[in-house]
Design a protein around this motif. Structure first.
Motif, PDB file in Angstrom:
ATOM      1  N   LYS A 231       0.913  -1.105  -0.112  1.00  0.00           N
ATOM      2  CA  LYS A 231      -0.184  -0.071  -0.103  1.00  0.00           C
ATOM      3  C   LYS A 231       0.885   1.396  -0.007  1.00  0.00           C
ATOM      4  O   LYS A 231       0.477   2.198  -0.788  1.00  0.00           O
ATOM      5  N   GLU A 235      -0.517   2.793  -3.366  1.00  0.00           N
ATOM      6  CA  GLU A 235      -1.630   3.706  -3.075  1.00  0.00           C
ATOM      7  C   GLU A 235      -1.058   5.285  -3.722  1.00  0.00           C
ATOM      8  O   GLU A 235      -1.886   5.938  -4.291  1.00  0.00           O
ATOM      9  N   VAL A 241      -5.858  -0.930  -3.477  1.00  0.00           N
ATOM     10  CA  VAL A 241      -4.916  -1.993  -3.418  1.00  0.00           C
ATOM     11  C   VAL A 241      -5.583  -2.994  -2.334  1.00  0.00           C
ATOM     12  O   VAL A 241      -6.044  -2.548  -1.353  1.00  0.00           O
ATOM     13  N   CYS A 288      -1.224  -9.680  -3.611  1.00  0.00           N
ATOM     14  CA  CYS A 288      -1.630  -8.463  -3.777  1.00  0.00           C
ATOM     15  C   CYS A 288      -2.443  -8.287  -5.066  1.00  0.00           C
ATOM     16  O   CYS A 288      -1.706  -8.595  -6.025  1.00  0.00           O
ATOM     17  N   ALA A 290      -4.105  -5.072  -7.076  1.00  0.00           N
ATOM     18  CA  ALA A 290      -4.208  -3.787  -7.318  1.00  0.00           C
ATOM     19  C   ALA A 290      -4.891  -3.308  -8.524  1.00  0.00           C
ATOM     20  O   ALA A 290      -4.115  -3.737  -9.758  1.00  0.00           O
TER      21      ALA A 290
END
Length: 295
Positions: A231, A235, A241, A288, A290
């Motif tokens: 993150k 981000e 995310v 992850c 995203a």
């Protein structure tokens, strides 16, 4: 004369960047051959070791279900697989990407990936030779922990994605799960001897074991990835995310927040380190998923 191997790549290369056709892959110069790059190139350039990795790693039904649930269809899309190795992701998932570029540092693995359908590229993942914002999907499976600068590789993966594009990483060790303490750390440090005495483990020889472990720069106590790592980098770059802790043999349920049961040895490692082995922070791996915001 431009070859069929160059055609899918050339349109995405930064202006003025030179590349060379080498057998069945395309090579970009690597300016800084770090110890991680040298170790990965040595291990995954060994034909026997690369074939074993392709045959046995990341080929399970649970892996396939988890990735398809996270990624959806990649048919007719431009996909970049960073740290592709010999091509495990495509070998497992199948499908019909419009362009599938595999990036690695080991020629033998790149040739194996090309035989599966990749356009294979030898390049430094911390300094990709491509323009920004061209890929629909970027994948990093069991790749970040093989790189000295995990943050730089993740940021480069983010850079080459289109707005609305998808970034998926998996099979990097969660720092909190591998941060062994006390007796657990002593056992970890003696694992090479234990493997030799028991004949257990993936590697068949001491040389294969040495180079296999040398590849995994951040797969050791005190190393690994965290939710804040993903993150904190993604981000600010405009990504939504989601991070999912899980143990290895679990499918699409990971995206529902399920973690799966760790093997007994990992349960003991966390118990001996003073942690609940079934807690989220004790799950072996972080996935992850995203999405890059549309501008």
């Amino acid at each position: 004369m431009e070859t069929i191997y160059e055609q899918p790549v050339k349109q995405f290369v930064k202006n003025g960047t030179q590349f060379y056709k080498k057998g069945k892959y395309i090579e970009f110069a690597i300016e800084d051959e770090t110890e991680a790059i040298k170790a990965n190139a040595f291990y995954f350039n060994n034909p026997e070791w690369a074939e074993e990795y392709l045959t046995y790693c990341h080929r399970s039904d649970s892996f396939k279900k988890r990735w398809l649930a996270a990624m959806g269809s990649w048919d007719n899309k431009v996909v970049v697989d960073i740290g592709c190795g010999p091509g495990n992701i495509f070998a497992t998932l199948g499908g019909k990407p419009k362009v599938l570029i595999g990036i690695d540092v080991a020629p033998t693995s790149l040739e194996l990936a090309e035989a599966l359908g990749y356009t294979s590229v030898l390049a430094d993942a911390t300094k990709l030779p491509f323009v920004s914002g061209f890929a629909d999907i970027v994948t990093l499976n069991a790749a970040l922990h093989h790189c000295e600068d995990m943050g730089a590789v993740l940021a480069e993966a983010a850079r080459i994605l289109k707005p609305g594009g998808l970034l998926v990483t998996d099979h990097d060790p969660q720092l909190s799960a591998w941060d062994y303490k006390g007796v657990a750390k002593l056992l970890w440090n003696s694992r090479k001897l234990i493997y030799r005495l028991t004949g257990r483990g993936f590697h068949k020889t001491s040389s294969q074991q040495f180079w296999g472990l040398a590849c995994e720069i951040h797969h050791k106590p005190g190393h690994g990835v965290t939710e804040n790592f993903f993150k904190g980098i993604l981000e600010p770059l405009g990504f939504k995310v989601n991070v999912y802790p899980h143990n290895h043999e679990l499918g699409e349920e990971v995206l529902e927040g399920k973690k799966g049961k760790p093997e007994f040895k990992y349960q003991m490692g966390n118990l001996l380190s003073g942690r609940n082995p079934f807690a989220g922070k004790s799950a072996l791996t972080l996935m992850c998923v995203a999405t890059k915001n549309n501008i």
